[in-house]
Every structure is written in C-alpha cells, then in structure tokens.
Design a protein around this motif. Structure first.
Motif, PDB file in Angstrom:
ATOM      1  N   GLN A   1      53.299  15.736   8.152  1.00 35.64           N
ATOM      2  CA  GLN A   1      51.892  15.721   8.529  1.00 35.64           C
ATOM      3  C   GLN A   1      51.762  15.801  10.049  1.00 35.64           C
ATOM      4  OE1 GLN A   1      49.403  15.851   6.334  1.00 35.64           O
ATOM      5  NE2 GLN A   1      50.944  15.893   4.696  1.00 35.64           N
ATOM      6  N   PRO A   2      50.830  16.587  10.543  1.00 35.58           N
ATOM      7  CA  PRO A   2      50.671  16.669  12.008  1.00 35.58           C
ATOM      8  C   PRO A   2      50.173  15.354  12.575  1.00 35.58           C
ATOM      9  CG  PRO A   2      48.876  17.812  10.887  1.00 35.58           C
ATOM     10  CD  PRO A   2      49.860  17.425   9.825  1.00 35.58           C
ATOM     11  N   HIS A   3      50.647  15.024  13.751  1.00 36.62           N
ATOM     12  CA  HIS A   3      50.236  13.798  14.417  1.00 36.62           C
ATOM     13  C   HIS A   3      48.842  13.966  15.029  1.00 36.62           C
ATOM     14  CE1 HIS A   3      54.157  11.846  14.008  1.00 36.62           C
ATOM     15  NE2 HIS A   3      54.706  13.016  14.305  1.00 36.62           N
ATOM     16  N   ARG A   4      48.144  12.889  15.054  1.00 37.46           N
ATOM     17  CA  ARG A   4      46.817  12.914  15.665  1.00 37.46           C
ATOM     18  C   ARG A   4      46.956  13.027  17.187  1.00 37.46           C
ATOM     19  NH1 ARG A   4      42.033  11.476  13.564  1.00 37.46           N
ATOM     20  NH2 ARG A   4      43.074  10.511  11.788  1.00 37.46           N
ATOM     21  N   PRO A   5      46.258  13.943  17.822  1.00 40.42           N
ATOM     22  CA  PRO A   5      46.416  14.103  19.280  1.00 40.42           C
ATOM     23  C   PRO A   5      45.930  12.880  20.035  1.00 40.42           C
ATOM     24  CG  PRO A   5      44.553  15.398  18.475  1.00 40.42           C
ATOM     25  CD  PRO A   5      45.250  14.874  17.260  1.00 40.42           C
ATOM     26  N   ASP A   6      46.597  12.562  21.115  1.00 40.75           N
ATOM     27  CA  ASP A   6      46.196  11.446  21.968  1.00 40.75           C
ATOM     28  C   ASP A   6      44.976  11.828  22.801  1.00 40.75           C
ATOM     29  OD1 ASP A   6      48.336  10.032  20.972  1.00 40.75           O
ATOM     30  OD2 ASP A   6      49.686  10.608  22.610  1.00 40.75           O
ATOM     31  N   VAL A   7      44.054  10.920  22.915  1.00 39.80           N
ATOM     32  CA  VAL A   7      42.838  11.137  23.699  1.00 39.80           C
ATOM     33  C   VAL A   7      42.770  10.079  24.786  1.00 39.80           C
ATOM     34  CG1 VAL A   7      41.557  12.198  21.805  1.00 39.80           C
ATOM     35  CG2 VAL A   7      41.511   9.730  22.068  1.00 39.80           C
ATOM     36  N   PRO A   8      42.187  10.392  25.909  1.00 42.74           N
ATOM     37  CA  PRO A   8      42.103   9.402  26.996  1.00 42.74           C
ATOM     38  C   PRO A   8      41.157   8.264  26.633  1.00 42.74           C
ATOM     39  CG  PRO A   8      40.854  11.366  27.555  1.00 42.74           C
ATOM     40  CD  PRO A   8      41.603  11.688  26.300  1.00 42.74           C
ATOM     41  N   VAL A   9      41.423   7.103  27.186  1.00 38.14           N
ATOM     42  CA  VAL A   9      40.590   5.938  26.954  1.00 38.14           C
ATOM     43  C   VAL A   9      39.355   6.027  27.851  1.00 38.14           C
ATOM     44  CG1 VAL A   9      40.486   3.429  27.002  1.00 38.14           C
ATOM     45  CG2 VAL A   9      42.612   4.577  26.363  1.00 38.14           C
ATOM     46  N   ILE A  10      38.186   5.852  27.272  1.00 38.28           N
ATOM     47  CA  ILE A  10      36.925   5.923  28.008  1.00 38.28           C
ATOM     48  C   ILE A  10      36.459   4.498  28.274  1.00 38.28           C
ATOM     49  CG2 ILE A  10      34.530   6.713  27.983  1.00 38.28           C
ATOM     50  CD1 ILE A  10      35.400   8.934  26.093  1.00 38.28           C
ATOM     51  N   TYR A  11      36.357   4.146  29.536  1.00 41.41           N
ATOM     52  CA  TYR A  11      35.909   2.824  29.932  1.00 41.41           C
ATOM     53  C   TYR A  11      34.419   2.874  30.249  1.00 41.41           C
ATOM     54  CZ  TYR A  11      40.878   1.768  30.401  1.00 41.41           C
ATOM     55  OH  TYR A  11      42.211   1.593  30.155  1.00 41.41           O
ATOM     56  N   LYS A  12      33.722   1.818  29.875  1.00 42.75           N
ATOM     57  CA  LYS A  12      32.284   1.755  30.144  1.00 42.75           C
ATOM     58  C   LYS A  12      31.997   1.641  31.634  1.00 42.75           C
ATOM     59  CE  LYS A  12      30.991  -0.269  25.712  1.00 42.75           C
ATOM     60  NZ  LYS A  12      30.325  -1.402  25.027  1.00 42.75           N
ATOM     61  N   ASN A  13      32.824   0.875  32.322  1.00 41.14           N
ATOM     62  CA  ASN A  13      32.609   0.662  33.747  1.00 41.14           C
ATOM     63  C   ASN A  13      33.967   0.572  34.420  1.00 41.14           C
ATOM     64  OD1 ASN A  13      31.718   0.070  36.278  1.00 41.14           O
ATOM     65  ND2 ASN A  13      30.517  -1.722  35.702  1.00 41.14           N
ATOM     66  N   THR A  14      34.253   1.502  35.322  1.00 47.00           N
ATOM     67  CA  THR A  14      35.547   1.494  36.004  1.00 47.00           C
ATOM     68  C   THR A  14      35.671   0.332  36.969  1.00 47.00           C
ATOM     69  OG1 THR A  14      34.652   3.021  37.663  1.00 47.00           O
ATOM     70  CG2 THR A  14      35.792   3.978  35.773  1.00 47.00           C
ATOM     71  N   ASN A  15      34.537  -0.133  37.502  1.00 45.57           N
ATOM     72  CA  ASN A  15      34.602  -1.254  38.438  1.00 45.57           C
ATOM     73  C   ASN A  15      35.095  -2.515  37.748  1.00 45.57           C
ATOM     74  OD1 ASN A  15      33.570   0.397  40.443  1.00 45.57           O
ATOM     75  ND2 ASN A  15      31.447  -0.123  39.949  1.00 45.57           N
ATOM     76  N   LYS A  16      34.690  -2.737  36.488  1.00 47.72           N
ATOM     77  CA  LYS A  16      35.162  -3.899  35.748  1.00 47.72           C
ATOM     78  C   LYS A  16      36.664  -3.833  35.535  1.00 47.72           C
ATOM     79  CE  LYS A  16      30.874  -4.911  33.304  1.00 47.72           C
ATOM     80  NZ  LYS A  16      30.239  -5.085  31.971  1.00 47.72           N
ATOM     81  N   LYS A  17      37.162  -2.610  35.302  1.00 48.62           N
ATOM     82  CA  LYS A  17      38.594  -2.456  35.112  1.00 48.62           C
ATOM     83  C   LYS A  17      39.341  -2.790  36.393  1.00 48.62           C
ATOM     84  CE  LYS A  17      42.144   0.916  33.918  1.00 48.62           C
ATOM     85  NZ  LYS A  17      42.434   2.345  33.636  1.00 48.62           N
ATOM     86  N   GLN A  18      38.816  -2.342  37.526  1.00 49.74           N
ATOM     87  CA  GLN A  18      39.459  -2.649  38.796  1.00 49.74           C
ATOM     88  C   GLN A  18      39.382  -4.138  39.103  1.00 49.74           C
ATOM     89  OE1 GLN A  18      37.585  -0.141  41.664  1.00 49.74           O
ATOM     90  NE2 GLN A  18      38.376   1.762  40.786  1.00 49.74           N
ATOM     91  N   ASP A  19      38.244  -4.751  38.798  1.00 51.94           N
ATOM     92  CA  ASP A  19      38.134  -6.195  39.027  1.00 51.94           C
ATOM     93  C   ASP A  19      39.089  -6.973  38.148  1.00 51.94           C
ATOM     94  OD1 ASP A  19      36.173  -5.555  40.806  1.00 51.94           O
ATOM     95  OD2 ASP A  19      34.512  -5.990  39.438  1.00 51.94           O
ATOM     96  N   LYS A  20      39.290  -6.476  36.922  1.00 57.89           N
ATOM     97  CA  LYS A  20      40.216  -7.163  36.024  1.00 57.89           C
ATOM     98  C   LYS A  20      41.644  -7.041  36.517  1.00 57.89           C
ATOM     99  CE  LYS A  20      41.392  -7.565  31.141  1.00 57.89           C
ATOM    100  NZ  LYS A  20      41.154  -7.017  29.772  1.00 57.89           N
TER     101      LYS A  20
END
Length: 258
Positions: free
Chosen positions: A181-200
């Motif tokens: 069976q073909p593998h499901r392609p990887d998709v990039p993770v979509i973040y709601k707010n990049t600033n929260k990610k940087q703060d974390k």
C-alpha cells in the motif's frame, strides 16, 4: 411562547468607525452599530444590560434592524445544536486526515438531527427521575431532541424500514499476498501562531539549566560514594585551589586542633 408581551427597542447608528492600529486599520471598515433593549409590558427591562451588535460588510445596509435582531437570536439555537451534536450525535468523534471524509460525516450527523426533528411528534416523553416533577413534564407540548433520541428506537421499531434484509454474498479475498500500500505523504505542520511556538521554545522550561561550578545537584548528593571516589575528588579540589595535599592536611589538623 410563555404568553408574555415584550417590547424590543432598537437604536441604529450607520457608518460607525473604530480606532485602529498600525497592524490593522479598523478605521477603513465602517460598520452599523445597534443597541437592542428588551422590556416587559410595564416598561421593566427584561435583561440587566442592553445588547450591542456590530454589522460589517458591503451589504450591511440591505439588512433591516429587525432582520439583524432575529438572525442573532438564532445563534442560541445554533450553539445548542453544536453542543447536542457533539455530545449525542458523535459530531466530533470521527477522526480522519481527509477533509472530504470529515465533511461527509458532518452531513450524516445533520441528517440524523433532521430525523429527530421529524419524529418529535411521535416520541413519547421519557424523563429522567429528576425531571418527572418539572412543569414542562406535566404539560409537554413538544419533545426535545434529547427526549426524541431516547424514544427513537421505539419509533424505528413501529415504523419499520423499507430496506431488504441483508444476505451473505461470500467472503472477500482481501489484499493479494505481496501487495504494498502506498504511504501517506508527509505534510507540514500548520501552527496557529508562530509567536507562541517561539515563546514555548524560549520558555525557562526548555532552556538549559545553568549549574554553579563546584556544586553538585540534589540528586547526586543522595547517592553514596565509595572511599576511593571521595579521595580522588578531594585531590582534584585541592589541586584547583593551588595547594598540595600535605599543606591541606596540615591546615585541616591545625583547624581541628584549635
């Protein structure tokens, strides 16, 4: 519905603007402002505070104040529909990475809600033990979606189904041996707010702990060490101070003697 006479007063202000900021120029988007007050027949307010609504968009002037008020009142039913759908109709229980499959599932939950609406007059109220003495149960006018759902199995049993009884058609061979069976392609993770990610990432929990040189952590102090290890660490500490082992022993003996 309760036989009360209410008076709704709507004050309207056209082409209102709010103070914006550099990031979002709110002053470029005019809106219609409404102040809605509901009073009893004798003039007493039904609610403590008036309702303020703002209508944006190029077609806002085509909507009458009464239409805006009636549309906003439907929000109460919409919120209850989503609450009932998530708790009783499993609206958010189907998990799939495909958006089309999720939309199809939402359509099925909406069809099930329509079936409950059509069967509301056929349902017999089945109240819970703590609902038997409520005024609504003494003179029930119409069954609620929850009550119809409790009685829906009896309704289906009395109405029946036009579908033909299922018949076995054999067993499926399944996938052939060696099929991949073909593998499901990887998709990039979509973040709601990049600033929260940087703060974390920059939070104190994720930063490396700075340990004071020459001091040990509390966890290492609880572990017992052997005599050779203590002697080795003591010699290393004496060398860092710039003393010889004989001078260190001589000073410690003088200190203990005094």
């Amino acid at each position: 519905r309760k036989g009360k006479t209410l008076r709704v007063t709507i004050d309207v202000w056209q082409d209102m603007r709010m103070r914006g900021s550099r990031n979002f120029r709110t002053d470029q988007y005019p809106f219609t402002l409404l102040c809605i007050q509901v009073t009893m027949a004798d003039g007493r307010p039904l609610y403590k505070r008036p309702l303020w609504l703002a209508v944006f968009g190029p077609c806002r002037k085509e909507l009458s104040p009464q239409m805006i008020y009636e549309c906003f009142r439907q929000r109460y039913d919409v919120e209850h529909y989503f609450r009932f759908g998530k708790q009783r109709l499993l609206m958010d229980a189907f998990q799939t990475p495909t958006v089309k499959h999720e939309e199809n599932w939402w359509g099925l939950t909406q069809l099930s809600y329509v079936q409950l609406y059509l069967a509301r007059e056929l349902a017999t109220p089945i109240p819970y033990p703590w609902e038997r003495y409520l005024p609504e149960q003494r003179e029930p006018n119409m069954s609620s979606p929850s009550q119809t759902l409790r009685n829906f199995s009896k309704i289906i049993g009395s109405v029946g189904t036009p579908a033909i009884a299922p018949t076995p058609r054999g067993q499926s061979p399944g996938r052939l041996p060696g099929s991949i069976q073909p593998h499901r392609p990887d998709v990039p993770v979509i973040y709601k707010n990049t600033n929260k990610k940087q703060d974390k990432e920059n939070s104190p929990k994720n930063t490396e702990k700075k340990e004071t040189p020459g001091l040990e952590t509390a966890g290492s102090l609880l572990k017992p060490k052997s005599y050779p290890e203590v002697v080795t660490e003591l010699q290393a500490m004496v060398q860092k101070i710039g003393m010889t082992m004989s001078d260190f022993l001589e000073r410690t003996t003088i200190l203990f003697a005094t």
